[in-house]
Design a protein around this motif. Structure first.
Motif, PDB file in Angstrom:
ATOM      1  N   VAL A  98       0.701  -1.258  -0.119  1.00 36.52           N
ATOM      2  CA  VAL A  98      -0.299   0.142   0.050  1.00 36.52           C
ATOM      3  C   VAL A  98       0.811   1.232  -0.028  1.00 36.52           C
ATOM      4  O   VAL A  98       0.686   2.115  -0.692  1.00 36.52           O
ATOM      5  CB  VAL A  98      -0.873   0.010   1.141  1.00 36.52           C
ATOM      6  CG1 VAL A  98      -1.935   1.394   1.319  1.00 36.52           C
ATOM      7  CG2 VAL A  98      -1.789  -1.117   1.272  1.00 36.52           C
ATOM      8  N   TYR A  99       1.943   1.210   0.986  1.00 40.05           N
ATOM      9  CA  TYR A  99       2.738   2.414   0.731  1.00 40.05           C
ATOM     10  C   TYR A  99       3.405   2.462  -0.573  1.00 40.05           C
ATOM     11  O   TYR A  99       3.629   3.654  -1.088  1.00 40.05           O
ATOM     12  CB  TYR A  99       3.853   2.101   1.951  1.00 40.05           C
ATOM     13  CG  TYR A  99       4.868   3.017   2.098  1.00 40.05           C
ATOM     14  CD1 TYR A  99       4.785   4.389   2.624  1.00 40.05           C
ATOM     15  CD2 TYR A  99       6.428   2.938   1.501  1.00 40.05           C
ATOM     16  CE1 TYR A  99       5.910   5.455   2.291  1.00 40.05           C
ATOM     17  CE2 TYR A  99       7.433   3.616   1.364  1.00 40.05           C
ATOM     18  CZ  TYR A  99       6.947   4.922   1.897  1.00 40.05           C
ATOM     19  OH  TYR A  99       8.105   5.932   1.822  1.00 40.05           O
ATOM     20  N   ALA A 100       4.007   1.492  -0.820  1.00 44.16           N
ATOM     21  CA  ALA A 100       4.873   1.318  -2.440  1.00 44.16           C
ATOM     22  C   ALA A 100       4.038   1.918  -3.340  1.00 44.16           C
ATOM     23  O   ALA A 100       4.344   2.850  -4.266  1.00 44.16           O
ATOM     24  CB  ALA A 100       5.257   0.009  -2.658  1.00 44.16           C
ATOM     25  N   ALA A 101       2.635   1.677  -3.550  1.00 39.74           N
ATOM     26  CA  ALA A 101       1.732   2.083  -4.341  1.00 39.74           C
ATOM     27  C   ALA A 101       1.279   3.635  -4.379  1.00 39.74           C
ATOM     28  O   ALA A 101       1.218   4.242  -5.370  1.00 39.74           O
ATOM     29  CB  ALA A 101       0.364   1.234  -4.313  1.00 39.74           C
ATOM     30  N   ALA A 102       1.191   3.836  -3.137  1.00 40.31           N
ATOM     31  CA  ALA A 102       0.905   5.449  -2.954  1.00 40.31           C
ATOM     32  C   ALA A 102       1.994   6.386  -3.413  1.00 40.31           C
ATOM     33  O   ALA A 102       1.957   7.419  -4.113  1.00 40.31           O
ATOM     34  CB  ALA A 102       0.585   5.655  -1.309  1.00 40.31           C
ATOM     35  N   MET A 103       3.222   5.783  -2.889  1.00 42.19           N
ATOM     36  CA  MET A 103       4.388   6.569  -3.370  1.00 42.19           C
ATOM     37  C   MET A 103       4.731   6.749  -4.691  1.00 42.19           C
ATOM     38  O   MET A 103       4.982   7.761  -5.431  1.00 42.19           O
ATOM     39  CB  MET A 103       5.691   6.112  -2.465  1.00 42.19           C
ATOM     40  CG  MET A 103       5.418   6.285  -0.896  1.00 42.19           C
ATOM     41  SD  MET A 103       5.055   8.008  -0.234  1.00 42.19           S
ATOM     42  CE  MET A 103       6.555   8.611  -0.852  1.00 42.19           C
ATOM     43  N   ALA A 104       4.615   5.493  -5.544  1.00 45.52           N
ATOM     44  CA  ALA A 104       4.733   5.384  -6.775  1.00 45.52           C
ATOM     45  C   ALA A 104       3.903   6.315  -7.578  1.00 45.52           C
ATOM     46  O   ALA A 104       4.123   6.926  -8.627  1.00 45.52           O
ATOM     47  CB  ALA A 104       4.807   3.815  -7.165  1.00 45.52           C
ATOM     48  N   GLY A 105       2.653   6.468  -6.994  1.00 45.10           N
ATOM     49  CA  GLY A 105       1.633   7.163  -7.974  1.00 45.10           C
ATOM     50  C   GLY A 105       1.502   8.726  -7.527  1.00 45.10           C
ATOM     51  O   GLY A 105       0.948   9.488  -8.161  1.00 45.10           O
ATOM     52  N   ALA A 106       2.246   8.886  -6.358  1.00 52.49           N
ATOM     53  CA  ALA A 106       1.879  10.316  -5.909  1.00 52.49           C
ATOM     54  C   ALA A 106       2.570  11.526  -7.055  1.00 52.49           C
ATOM     55  O   ALA A 106       3.653  11.149  -7.403  1.00 52.49           O
ATOM     56  CB  ALA A 106       2.576  10.649  -4.504  1.00 52.49           C
ATOM     57  N   HIS A 107       1.842  12.523  -7.012  1.00 53.33           N
ATOM     58  CA  HIS A 107       2.255  13.708  -7.864  1.00 53.33           C
ATOM     59  C   HIS A 107       1.468  14.836  -7.535  1.00 53.33           C
ATOM     60  O   HIS A 107       0.573  14.663  -6.730  1.00 53.33           O
ATOM     61  CB  HIS A 107       2.111  13.398  -9.713  1.00 53.33           C
ATOM     62  CG  HIS A 107       0.437  13.090  -9.622  1.00 53.33           C
ATOM     63  ND1 HIS A 107       0.162  11.745  -9.551  1.00 53.33           N
ATOM     64  CD2 HIS A 107      -0.331  13.724 -10.084  1.00 53.33           C
ATOM     65  CE1 HIS A 107      -1.044  11.861  -9.896  1.00 53.33           C
ATOM     66  NE2 HIS A 107      -1.797  13.138 -10.266  1.00 53.33           N
ATOM     67  N   ASP A 108       1.924  16.011  -8.062  1.00 56.90           N
ATOM     68  CA  ASP A 108       1.336  16.954  -7.449  1.00 56.90           C
ATOM     69  C   ASP A 108      -0.395  17.295  -7.968  1.00 56.90           C
ATOM     70  O   ASP A 108      -0.621  16.847  -9.342  1.00 56.90           O
ATOM     71  CB  ASP A 108       1.857  18.363  -8.304  1.00 56.90           C
ATOM     72  CG  ASP A 108       1.152  19.728  -7.934  1.00 56.90           C
ATOM     73  OD1 ASP A 108       0.804  19.776  -6.585  1.00 56.90           O
ATOM     74  OD2 ASP A 108       1.049  20.650  -8.613  1.00 56.90           O
ATOM     75  N   GLY A 109      -0.962  17.294  -7.156  1.00 53.54           N
ATOM     76  CA  GLY A 109      -2.368  17.101  -7.303  1.00 53.54           C
ATOM     77  C   GLY A 109      -3.230  15.878  -7.209  1.00 53.54           C
ATOM     78  O   GLY A 109      -4.394  15.791  -7.786  1.00 53.54           O
ATOM     79  N   ALA A 110      -2.481  14.915  -6.767  1.00 58.50           N
ATOM     80  CA  ALA A 110      -2.903  13.615  -7.037  1.00 58.50           C
ATOM     81  C   ALA A 110      -4.060  13.440  -5.494  1.00 58.50           C
ATOM     82  O   ALA A 110      -3.925  14.012  -4.710  1.00 58.50           O
ATOM     83  CB  ALA A 110      -1.702  12.542  -6.380  1.00 58.50           C
ATOM     84  N   ILE A 111      -5.108  12.576  -5.953  1.00 60.19           N
ATOM     85  CA  ILE A 111      -5.971  12.178  -5.176  1.00 60.19           C
ATOM     86  C   ILE A 111      -5.809  10.605  -4.948  1.00 60.19           C
ATOM     87  O   ILE A 111      -5.899   9.625  -5.859  1.00 60.19           O
ATOM     88  CB  ILE A 111      -7.659  12.280  -5.378  1.00 60.19           C
ATOM     89  CG1 ILE A 111      -7.769  13.681  -5.577  1.00 60.19           C
ATOM     90  CG2 ILE A 111      -8.352  11.555  -4.522  1.00 60.19           C
ATOM     91  CD1 ILE A 111      -8.961  14.056  -6.208  1.00 60.19           C
ATOM     92  N   VAL A 112      -5.428  10.001  -3.658  1.00 60.82           N
ATOM     93  CA  VAL A 112      -4.916   8.836  -3.348  1.00 60.82           C
ATOM     94  C   VAL A 112      -5.970   7.781  -2.757  1.00 60.82           C
ATOM     95  O   VAL A 112      -6.359   8.162  -1.664  1.00 60.82           O
ATOM     96  CB  VAL A 112      -3.569   8.580  -2.622  1.00 60.82           C
ATOM     97  CG1 VAL A 112      -3.359   7.402  -2.524  1.00 60.82           C
ATOM     98  CG2 VAL A 112      -2.368   9.362  -3.415  1.00 60.82           C
ATOM     99  N   LEU A 113      -6.292   6.748  -3.273  1.00 65.73           N
ATOM    100  CA  LEU A 113      -7.394   5.913  -2.687  1.00 65.73           C
ATOM    101  C   LEU A 113      -6.750   4.695  -1.690  1.00 65.73           C
ATOM    102  O   LEU A 113      -5.826   4.197  -2.145  1.00 65.73           O
ATOM    103  CB  LEU A 113      -8.070   5.108  -3.892  1.00 65.73           C
ATOM    104  CG  LEU A 113      -9.167   4.146  -3.315  1.00 65.73           C
ATOM    105  CD1 LEU A 113     -10.147   4.849  -2.569  1.00 65.73           C
ATOM    106  CD2 LEU A 113      -9.612   3.239  -4.453  1.00 65.73           C
ATOM    107  N   MET A 114      -7.082   5.064  -0.389  1.00 64.35           N
ATOM    108  CA  MET A 114      -6.633   4.049   0.637  1.00 64.35           C
ATOM    109  C   MET A 114      -8.280   3.785   1.665  1.00 64.35           C
ATOM    110  O   MET A 114      -8.841   4.784   1.625  1.00 64.35           O
ATOM    111  CB  MET A 114      -5.499   4.469   1.293  1.00 64.35           C
ATOM    112  CG  MET A 114      -4.512   4.785   0.694  1.00 64.35           C
ATOM    113  SD  MET A 114      -2.961   5.464   1.645  1.00 64.35           S
ATOM    114  CE  MET A 114      -2.772   4.249   3.008  1.00 64.35           C
ATOM    115  N   HIS A 115      -8.451   2.446   1.724  1.00 65.94           N
ATOM    116  CA  HIS A 115      -9.616   2.246   2.459  1.00 65.94           C
ATOM    117  C   HIS A 115      -9.153   2.070   3.782  1.00 65.94           C
ATOM    118  O   HIS A 115      -8.427   1.361   4.491  1.00 65.94           O
ATOM    119  CB  HIS A 115     -10.198   1.070   1.952  1.00 65.94           C
ATOM    120  CG  HIS A 115     -10.824   1.111   0.696  1.00 65.94           C
ATOM    121  ND1 HIS A 115      -9.875   0.893  -0.325  1.00 65.94           N
ATOM    122  CD2 HIS A 115     -12.070   1.486   0.137  1.00 65.94           C
ATOM    123  CE1 HIS A 115     -10.621   0.967  -1.464  1.00 65.94           C
ATOM    124  NE2 HIS A 115     -11.802   1.434  -1.429  1.00 65.94           N
TER     125      HIS A 115
END
Length: 162
Positions: A98-115
């Motif tokens: 979960v951490y790896a996916a959030a960090m890999a996808g993070a960018h300016d303006g991102a909305i990150v999905l975590m439950h």
């Protein structure tokens, strides 16, 4: 929406902390499989209770299963907000992916999905937040993001991260 009962104190605390709470429907149905009236009820029933509990009245909802179409968007005077980074936290049972996916996808303006229903996602959240802050990211509400990017909130719109 149906999970609010008994959790009102959590919503109030989140609101007091500056968080923005919006409808994710009452029973989590696929909105595109419902009539306009039924979709409207799913969204507004939860939104109304959120407003009663928190005093917040935001014109947003998150659609379950990413399911939306123009009929649903036009069913009520709100806009859909969706994520653009999916941690796919339902696939695993530990926080590392979960951490790896959030960090890999993070960018300016991102909305990150975590439950928050997955303990491993809850465990990953502080590490994600700390790491992103260390990289210079700032966390904002959906409204703040939309205002910063487009200057105004459009009703009947489908927002993603930028």
């Amino acid at each position: 929406g149906s999970s609010i009962a008994g959790n009102e104190a959590i919503l109030k605390r989140e609101t007091a902390d500056g968080d923005q709470i919006c409808s994710h429907t009452w029973t989590h149905p696929q909105l595109t499989s419902l009539s306009s009236a039924a979709a409207n009820l799913e969204i507004t029933r939860a939104a109304t209770l959120i407003t009663q509990v928190t005093g917040q009245d935001w014109p947003f909802y998150r659609r379950p299963y990413e399911a939306v179409n123009q009929t649903v968007l036009n069913s009520f005077n709100m806009s859909a907000v969706n994520y653009d980074v999916d941690t796919e936290d339902w696939k695993d049972s530990t926080s590392a992916p979960v951490y790896a996916a959030a960090m890999a996808g993070a960018h300016d303006g991102a909305i990150v999905l975590m439950h928050d229903i997955h303990p491993w996602s809850v465990a990953a959240a502080p590490q994600v937040i700390d790491s992103l802050k260390a990289q210079g990211y700032t966390f904002v509400t959906v409204s703040q993001l939309i205002y910063a990017r487009s200057g105004a909130i459009q009703i009947h719109h489908d927002y993603f991260g930028w």
